[in-house]
Design a protein around this motif. Structure first.
Motif, PDB file in Angstrom:
ATOM      1  N   ALA A  45       0.843  -1.123  -0.112  1.00 44.43           N
ATOM      2  CA  ALA A  45      -0.098  -0.036   0.155  1.00 44.43           C
ATOM      3  C   ALA A  45       0.937   1.344  -0.072  1.00 44.43           C
ATOM      4  CB  ALA A  45      -0.812  -0.150   1.263  1.00 44.43           C
ATOM      5  N   TYR A  46       1.951   1.330   0.659  1.00 43.56           N
ATOM      6  CA  TYR A  46       2.782   2.441   0.781  1.00 43.56           C
ATOM      7  C   TYR A  46       3.594   2.660  -0.420  1.00 43.56           C
ATOM      8  CZ  TYR A  46       6.663   5.441   2.581  1.00 43.56           C
ATOM      9  OH  TYR A  46       7.390   6.515   2.801  1.00 43.56           O
ATOM     10  N   VAL A  47       4.063   1.751  -1.308  1.00 42.51           N
ATOM     11  CA  VAL A  47       4.571   1.934  -2.400  1.00 42.51           C
ATOM     12  C   VAL A  47       3.314   2.337  -3.665  1.00 42.51           C
ATOM     13  CG1 VAL A  47       5.380   0.426  -4.486  1.00 42.51           C
ATOM     14  CG2 VAL A  47       6.398  -0.030  -2.273  1.00 42.51           C
ATOM     15  N   GLY A  48       2.034   1.853  -3.362  1.00 39.42           N
ATOM     16  CA  GLY A  48       1.266   2.176  -4.382  1.00 39.42           C
ATOM     17  C   GLY A  48       0.681   3.777  -3.988  1.00 39.42           C
ATOM     18  N   MET A  49       0.867   4.065  -2.680  1.00 37.14           N
ATOM     19  CA  MET A  49       0.451   5.440  -2.503  1.00 37.14           C
ATOM     20  C   MET A  49       1.810   6.395  -3.042  1.00 37.14           C
ATOM     21  SD  MET A  49      -1.016   5.324   1.381  1.00 37.14           S
ATOM     22  CE  MET A  49      -0.858   7.187   1.842  1.00 37.14           C
ATOM     23  N   LEU A  54       3.730  10.228  -7.736  1.00 39.23           N
ATOM     24  CA  LEU A  54       4.667  10.413  -8.676  1.00 39.23           C
ATOM     25  C   LEU A  54       4.461  11.305  -9.388  1.00 39.23           C
ATOM     26  CD1 LEU A  54       6.468   7.177  -9.205  1.00 39.23           C
ATOM     27  CD2 LEU A  54       6.977   9.059  -7.634  1.00 39.23           C
ATOM     28  N   GLY A  55       3.415  11.731  -9.990  1.00 41.53           N
ATOM     29  CA  GLY A  55       3.008  12.697 -11.063  1.00 41.53           C
ATOM     30  C   GLY A  55       2.623  14.028 -10.290  1.00 41.53           C
ATOM     31  N   TYR A  56       2.722  14.232  -9.303  1.00 45.84           N
ATOM     32  CA  TYR A  56       2.335  15.486  -8.750  1.00 45.84           C
ATOM     33  C   TYR A  56       3.736  16.186  -7.917  1.00 45.84           C
ATOM     34  CZ  TYR A  56      -2.413  13.893  -8.553  1.00 45.84           C
ATOM     35  OH  TYR A  56      -3.700  13.471  -9.128  1.00 45.84           O
ATOM     36  N   ASP A  57       3.536  17.382  -7.464  1.00 43.04           N
ATOM     37  CA  ASP A  57       4.651  18.202  -7.056  1.00 43.04           C
ATOM     38  C   ASP A  57       5.371  17.439  -5.911  1.00 43.04           C
ATOM     39  OD1 ASP A  57       3.250  18.783  -4.951  1.00 43.04           O
ATOM     40  OD2 ASP A  57       3.153  20.951  -5.268  1.00 43.04           O
ATOM     41  N   GLU A  58       6.727  17.982  -5.392  1.00 44.07           N
ATOM     42  CA  GLU A  58       7.401  17.396  -4.477  1.00 44.07           C
ATOM     43  C   GLU A  58       6.670  17.636  -3.035  1.00 44.07           C
ATOM     44  OE1 GLU A  58      11.472  18.759  -2.536  1.00 44.07           O
ATOM     45  OE2 GLU A  58      11.591  18.277  -4.442  1.00 44.07           O
ATOM     46  N   THR A  59       5.928  18.436  -2.879  1.00 49.76           N
ATOM     47  CA  THR A  59       5.454  18.941  -1.660  1.00 49.76           C
ATOM     48  C   THR A  59       4.120  17.737  -1.489  1.00 49.76           C
ATOM     49  OG1 THR A  59       5.682  20.983  -1.616  1.00 49.76           O
ATOM     50  CG2 THR A  59       4.135  20.174  -0.326  1.00 49.76           C
ATOM     51  N   LEU A  60       3.463  17.401  -2.475  1.00 47.63           N
ATOM     52  CA  LEU A  60       2.513  16.451  -2.307  1.00 47.63           C
ATOM     53  C   LEU A  60       2.965  14.910  -2.093  1.00 47.63           C
ATOM     54  CD1 LEU A  60      -0.539  15.804  -2.385  1.00 47.63           C
ATOM     55  CD2 LEU A  60      -0.478  15.475  -4.677  1.00 47.63           C
ATOM     56  N   ARG A  61       4.090  14.599  -2.798  1.00 48.48           N
ATOM     57  CA  ARG A  61       4.652  13.323  -2.896  1.00 48.48           C
ATOM     58  C   ARG A  61       5.378  13.141  -1.535  1.00 48.48           C
ATOM     59  NH1 ARG A  61       7.215  14.910  -7.576  1.00 48.48           N
ATOM     60  NH2 ARG A  61       9.451  15.089  -6.811  1.00 48.48           N
ATOM     61  N   PHE A  63       4.007  14.454   1.225  1.00 48.66           N
ATOM     62  CA  PHE A  63       2.835  14.346   2.307  1.00 48.66           C
ATOM     63  C   PHE A  63       2.291  12.844   2.030  1.00 48.66           C
ATOM     64  CE2 PHE A  63       2.048  19.044   2.415  1.00 48.66           C
ATOM     65  CZ  PHE A  63       2.312  19.171   3.806  1.00 48.66           C
ATOM     66  N   ALA A  64       2.325  12.422   0.935  1.00 41.76           N
ATOM     67  CA  ALA A  64       1.776  11.021   0.686  1.00 41.76           C
ATOM     68  C   ALA A  64       2.942   9.918   1.365  1.00 41.76           C
ATOM     69  CB  ALA A  64       1.933  10.625  -0.716  1.00 41.76           C
ATOM     70  N   ALA A  65       4.159  10.364   1.467  1.00 40.62           N
ATOM     71  CA  ALA A  65       5.091   9.396   1.969  1.00 40.62           C
ATOM     72  C   ALA A  65       4.889   9.411   3.525  1.00 40.62           C
ATOM     73  CB  ALA A  65       6.505   9.812   1.648  1.00 40.62           C
ATOM     74  N   ILE A  66       4.756  10.543   3.839  1.00 40.14           N
ATOM     75  CA  ILE A  66       4.687  10.878   5.603  1.00 40.14           C
ATOM     76  C   ILE A  66       3.328  10.060   5.757  1.00 40.14           C
ATOM     77  CG2 ILE A  66       4.056  12.426   7.414  1.00 40.14           C
ATOM     78  CD1 ILE A  66       5.964  14.306   5.950  1.00 40.14           C
ATOM     79  N   ALA A  67       2.148  10.396   5.204  1.00 36.54           N
ATOM     80  CA  ALA A  67       0.841   9.751   5.466  1.00 36.54           C
ATOM     81  C   ALA A  67       1.016   8.287   5.450  1.00 36.54           C
ATOM     82  CB  ALA A  67      -0.246  10.152   4.424  1.00 36.54           C
ATOM     83  N   GLY A  68       1.909   7.648   4.420  1.00 35.30           N
ATOM     84  CA  GLY A  68       2.140   6.345   4.460  1.00 35.30           C
ATOM     85  C   GLY A  68       2.549   5.633   5.658  1.00 35.30           C
ATOM     86  N   LEU A  69       3.340   6.238   6.518  1.00 34.00           N
ATOM     87  CA  LEU A  69       3.960   5.850   7.688  1.00 34.00           C
ATOM     88  C   LEU A  69       3.078   5.411   8.618  1.00 34.00           C
ATOM     89  CD1 LEU A  69       7.186   8.334   7.961  1.00 34.00           C
ATOM     90  CD2 LEU A  69       7.044   6.278   7.217  1.00 34.00           C
ATOM     91  N   SER A  70       2.025   6.058   8.571  1.00 34.06           N
ATOM     92  CA  SER A  70       0.946   5.667   9.609  1.00 34.06           C
ATOM     93  C   SER A  70       0.285   4.186   9.348  1.00 34.06           C
ATOM     94  CB  SER A  70      -0.358   6.871   9.302  1.00 34.06           C
ATOM     95  OG  SER A  70       0.036   7.977  10.026  1.00 34.06           O
ATOM     96  N   LEU A  71       0.254   3.921   8.098  1.00 32.32           N
ATOM     97  CA  LEU A  71      -0.074   2.589   7.758  1.00 32.32           C
ATOM     98  C   LEU A  71       0.558   1.414   8.767  1.00 32.32           C
ATOM     99  CD1 LEU A  71      -0.012   2.527   3.958  1.00 32.32           C
ATOM    100  CD2 LEU A  71      -2.205   2.634   5.398  1.00 32.32           C
ATOM    101  N   PHE A  72       2.008   1.893   8.891  1.00 31.16           N
ATOM    102  CA  PHE A  72       2.795   0.798   9.803  1.00 31.16           C
ATOM    103  C   PHE A  72       2.743   1.083  11.314  1.00 31.16           C
ATOM    104  CE2 PHE A  72       4.908   1.170   5.732  1.00 31.16           C
ATOM    105  CZ  PHE A  72       4.914  -0.178   5.276  1.00 31.16           C
ATOM    106  N   ILE A  73       2.450   2.420  11.629  1.00 32.42           N
ATOM    107  CA  ILE A  73       2.423   2.796  12.901  1.00 32.42           C
ATOM    108  C   ILE A  73       1.366   2.386  13.695  1.00 32.42           C
ATOM    109  CG2 ILE A  73       2.171   4.796  14.449  1.00 32.42           C
ATOM    110  CD1 ILE A  73       4.389   6.349  12.805  1.00 32.42           C
ATOM    111  N   ASP A  74      -0.096   2.579  12.968  1.00 34.86           N
ATOM    112  CA  ASP A  74      -1.358   2.199  13.381  1.00 34.86           C
ATOM    113  C   ASP A  74      -1.660   0.765  13.495  1.00 34.86           C
ATOM    114  OD1 ASP A  74      -1.615   5.118  13.591  1.00 34.86           O
ATOM    115  OD2 ASP A  74      -2.801   5.216  11.657  1.00 34.86           O
ATOM    116  N   SER A  75      -0.757  -0.173  12.722  1.00 35.82           N
ATOM    117  CA  SER A  75      -1.346  -1.256  12.412  1.00 35.82           C
ATOM    118  C   SER A  75      -0.849  -2.393  13.719  1.00 35.82           C
ATOM    119  CB  SER A  75      -0.565  -2.252  11.628  1.00 35.82           C
ATOM    120  OG  SER A  75       0.921  -2.197  11.534  1.00 35.82           O
TER     121      SER A  75
END
Length: 167
Positions: A45-49, A54-61, A63-75
């Motif tokens: 899921a993290y790789v998918g997010m 990838l098609g968006y600006d650096e800031t959005l990328r 944020f997606a990477a940071i949000a993906g960390l929650s997938l692991f922490i929350d599990s």
């Protein structure tokens, strides 16, 4: 994130709660198997997010990477909570959830008030998530449940088999 969490969770909670309630002596093996499965599905899921961003600006990328960390922490916290529910210990996990929400909102408000903006909100979410996961794990640990590593192959495969139709 909503699609990512659906992939990462793989509907394990329902199966783990059922199995841990039926077979309390297998709780540690279920916990280990669920953590292994969710680490793999979380990585997918993290790789998918991150890939979708990838098609968006650096800031959005970022944020997606940071949000993906929650997938692991929350599990981690979710699996401990599932085990506690299977033991019908609902008061303490409910209090942890209430404190978690209050902490997340308070930290996010402080971050915004301090000028940290969206980065601060994301940081608040991650910090509160770590606190929730630690608290839930400590509560479960106090019941005597311990993960069994390496994860039991038969238990892992059974969880995969039973969860797949629900995902």
């Amino acid at each position: 994130f909503s699609i990512g969490i659906t992939i990462a969770s793989f509907s394990l909670s329902l199966i783990v709660i059922r199995e841990a309630a039926r077979y309390p002596d297998r709780a540690g093996r279920l916990w280990s198997a669920a953590l292994v499965i969710q680490t793999i599905t979380g990585l997918i899921a993290y790789v998918g997010m991150v890939g979708a961003a990838l098609g968006y600006d650096e800031t959005l990328r970022a944020f997606a990477a940071i949000a993906g960390l929650s997938l692991f922490i929350d599990s981690v916290g979710t699996h401990a909570s599932d085990q506690l529910l299977a033991q019908e210990r609902m008061v303490a996990p409910s209090l942890v959830e209430i404190v978690h929400i209050g902490a997340r909102l308070s930290l996010a408000a402080l971050a915004v008030a301090g000028g940290a903006g969206l980065v601060g909100v994301y940081a608040a979410t991650l910090i509160a998530g770590v606190g929730r996961s630690v608290a839930m794990t400590v509560l479960l640990w106090r019941t005597g449940v311990r993960p069994h590593f390496p994860a039991d192959r038969a238990t892992t495969l059974a969880l995969l088999r039973d969860s797949a139709p629900l995902t």
